[in-house]
Design a protein around this motif. Sequence first.
Motif, PDB file in Angstrom:
ATOM      1  N   TYR A  42       0.816  -1.205   0.000  1.00  0.00           N
ATOM      2  CA  TYR A  42       0.000   0.000   0.000  1.00  0.00           C
ATOM      3  C   TYR A  42       0.857   1.265   0.000  1.00  0.00           C
ATOM      4  CZ  TYR A  42      -4.159  -2.811   1.031  1.00  0.00           C
ATOM      5  OH  TYR A  42      -5.189  -3.707   0.968  1.00  0.00           O
ATOM      6  N   VAL A  73      -4.624  -4.323  -5.652  1.00  0.00           N
ATOM      7  CA  VAL A  73      -4.307  -3.088  -4.957  1.00  0.00           C
ATOM      8  C   VAL A  73      -3.392  -3.284  -3.751  1.00  0.00           C
ATOM      9  CG1 VAL A  73      -6.378  -3.155  -3.490  1.00  0.00           C
ATOM     10  CG2 VAL A  73      -5.312  -0.947  -4.057  1.00  0.00           C
ATOM     11  N   ASP A  74      -3.542  -4.388  -3.026  1.00  0.00           N
ATOM     12  CA  ASP A  74      -2.739  -4.577  -1.813  1.00  0.00           C
ATOM     13  C   ASP A  74      -1.276  -4.860  -2.126  1.00  0.00           C
ATOM     14  OD1 ASP A  74      -3.725  -7.044  -2.858  1.00  0.00           O
ATOM     15  OD2 ASP A  74      -3.261  -8.070  -0.985  1.00  0.00           O
ATOM     16  N   GLN A  77      -0.546  -0.602  -4.859  1.00  0.00           N
ATOM     17  CA  GLN A  77      -1.046   0.764  -4.704  1.00  0.00           C
ATOM     18  C   GLN A  77       0.101   1.764  -4.540  1.00  0.00           C
ATOM     19  OE1 GLN A  77      -2.656   2.188  -1.020  1.00  0.00           O
ATOM     20  NE2 GLN A  77      -4.492   3.012  -2.002  1.00  0.00           N
ATOM     21  N   THR A 105      -9.827   0.829 -10.760  1.00  0.00           N
ATOM     22  CA  THR A 105     -10.178   0.438  -9.395  1.00  0.00           C
ATOM     23  C   THR A 105     -11.004  -0.849  -9.337  1.00  0.00           C
ATOM     24  OG1 THR A 105     -12.138   1.878  -9.453  1.00  0.00           O
ATOM     25  CG2 THR A 105     -10.103   2.795  -8.517  1.00  0.00           C
ATOM     26  N   THR A 108      -8.349  -3.977 -10.087  1.00  0.00           N
ATOM     27  CA  THR A 108      -7.372  -4.072  -8.997  1.00  0.00           C
ATOM     28  C   THR A 108      -8.022  -4.334  -7.642  1.00  0.00           C
ATOM     29  OG1 THR A 108      -7.427  -1.684  -8.587  1.00  0.00           O
ATOM     30  CG2 THR A 108      -5.796  -2.489 -10.186  1.00  0.00           C
ATOM     31  N   ALA A 110      -9.598  -2.265  -5.883  1.00  0.00           N
ATOM     32  CA  ALA A 110      -9.484  -1.099  -5.010  1.00  0.00           C
ATOM     33  C   ALA A 110     -10.859  -0.566  -4.634  1.00  0.00           C
ATOM     34  CB  ALA A 110      -8.679  -0.001  -5.703  1.00  0.00           C
ATOM     35  N   GLU A 111     -11.851  -0.898  -5.438  1.00  0.00           N
ATOM     36  CA  GLU A 111     -13.209  -0.433  -5.159  1.00  0.00           C
ATOM     37  C   GLU A 111     -14.177  -1.601  -5.239  1.00  0.00           C
ATOM     38  OE1 GLU A 111     -16.350   3.063  -6.583  1.00  0.00           O
ATOM     39  OE2 GLU A 111     -14.406   2.835  -7.582  1.00  0.00           O
ATOM     40  N   LEU A 119     -10.652   2.544  -2.349  1.00  0.00           N
ATOM     41  CA  LEU A 119      -9.277   2.964  -2.162  1.00  0.00           C
ATOM     42  C   LEU A 119      -8.784   3.705  -3.397  1.00  0.00           C
ATOM     43  CD1 LEU A 119      -7.817  -0.368  -0.689  1.00  0.00           C
ATOM     44  CD2 LEU A 119      -8.538   1.656   0.605  1.00  0.00           C
ATOM     45  N   MET A 121      -6.247   4.329  -6.362  1.00  0.00           N
ATOM     46  CA  MET A 121      -5.352   3.469  -7.131  1.00  0.00           C
ATOM     47  C   MET A 121      -4.565   4.363  -8.080  1.00  0.00           C
ATOM     48  SD  MET A 121      -4.113   0.534  -7.571  1.00  0.00           S
ATOM     49  CE  MET A 121      -2.592   1.043  -8.360  1.00  0.00           C
TER      50      MET A 121
END
Length: 267
Positions: A42, A73-74, A77, A105, A108, A110-111, A119, A121
Amino acid sequence: MLNRKPLFPGVIELNFQAGEVLGCNVYLVYDADEWLLIDIGYEETVDSFVEIIRQLDFPLSRCKTLVATHADVDHIQGLAKAKAILKTTVTAHPKAVEPLRTGDTLITLAEITAQNLKLEMPPVDIEHQVNDGDIIKVGSLEIEVWHTPGHTDSQLAFRMGDVLLSGDNIYRDGCIGAIDAHHGSDIKAFVKSLERIRDSGVKWLAPSHGPIFANEPEFMNRTIDRVKGYLKMADFGTLAEGWPLMDEWEDEVADGILPEGLGPVSS
């Protein structure tokens, strides 16, 4: 300065080095002063990882590249921030390029609206693309690139002799990277990737989450058999290849079969 705690010759895992888990496993692969990172995690932990690298006495200017194991994402990011700090390049599989370049997002993860997860991205350009069989050199070290799709379509692993930096393929408890249609999961491909790891002769698996563990066939087979079962389970929706219960139901409907103990109801 910190004393280096390599897990294997030329390989340091930065969470283990720090003595605390800051995020996904981040592997620093080095020979002499040249080094690279496999994943970064992150954005909020980038500064901490860079400070650890500085205290390990690795010249920041000698970072060859930042490698993304895949586009979740983890794991990635923080790529744009780390790239700017280290003034280096980013390396990824071709199928990870577009979601990373655009900061997608959805792909990945992220959303996830249904879980109220959103999150940032940050988009990042990819200078180098690698695929199965490619070699990444760090000083005199050679890192063999494996494309191991299943968890995502862009998942990479990296072999260094008896060690495989194995990404999100499998963990010490027998779990595997999340299967989700949104980021390109493929159950059949996952089985093939796990079989490849099992049969590779690699002794140690260094995953992207959790501790290192031995590559033991019996252990691998238990997970492979379980994942094969997912191909026939409605739990995995469009990623399953069939649902045997529906074949049974068609026959029962055609033959008017009811469960034992449940007779026809008079109208």
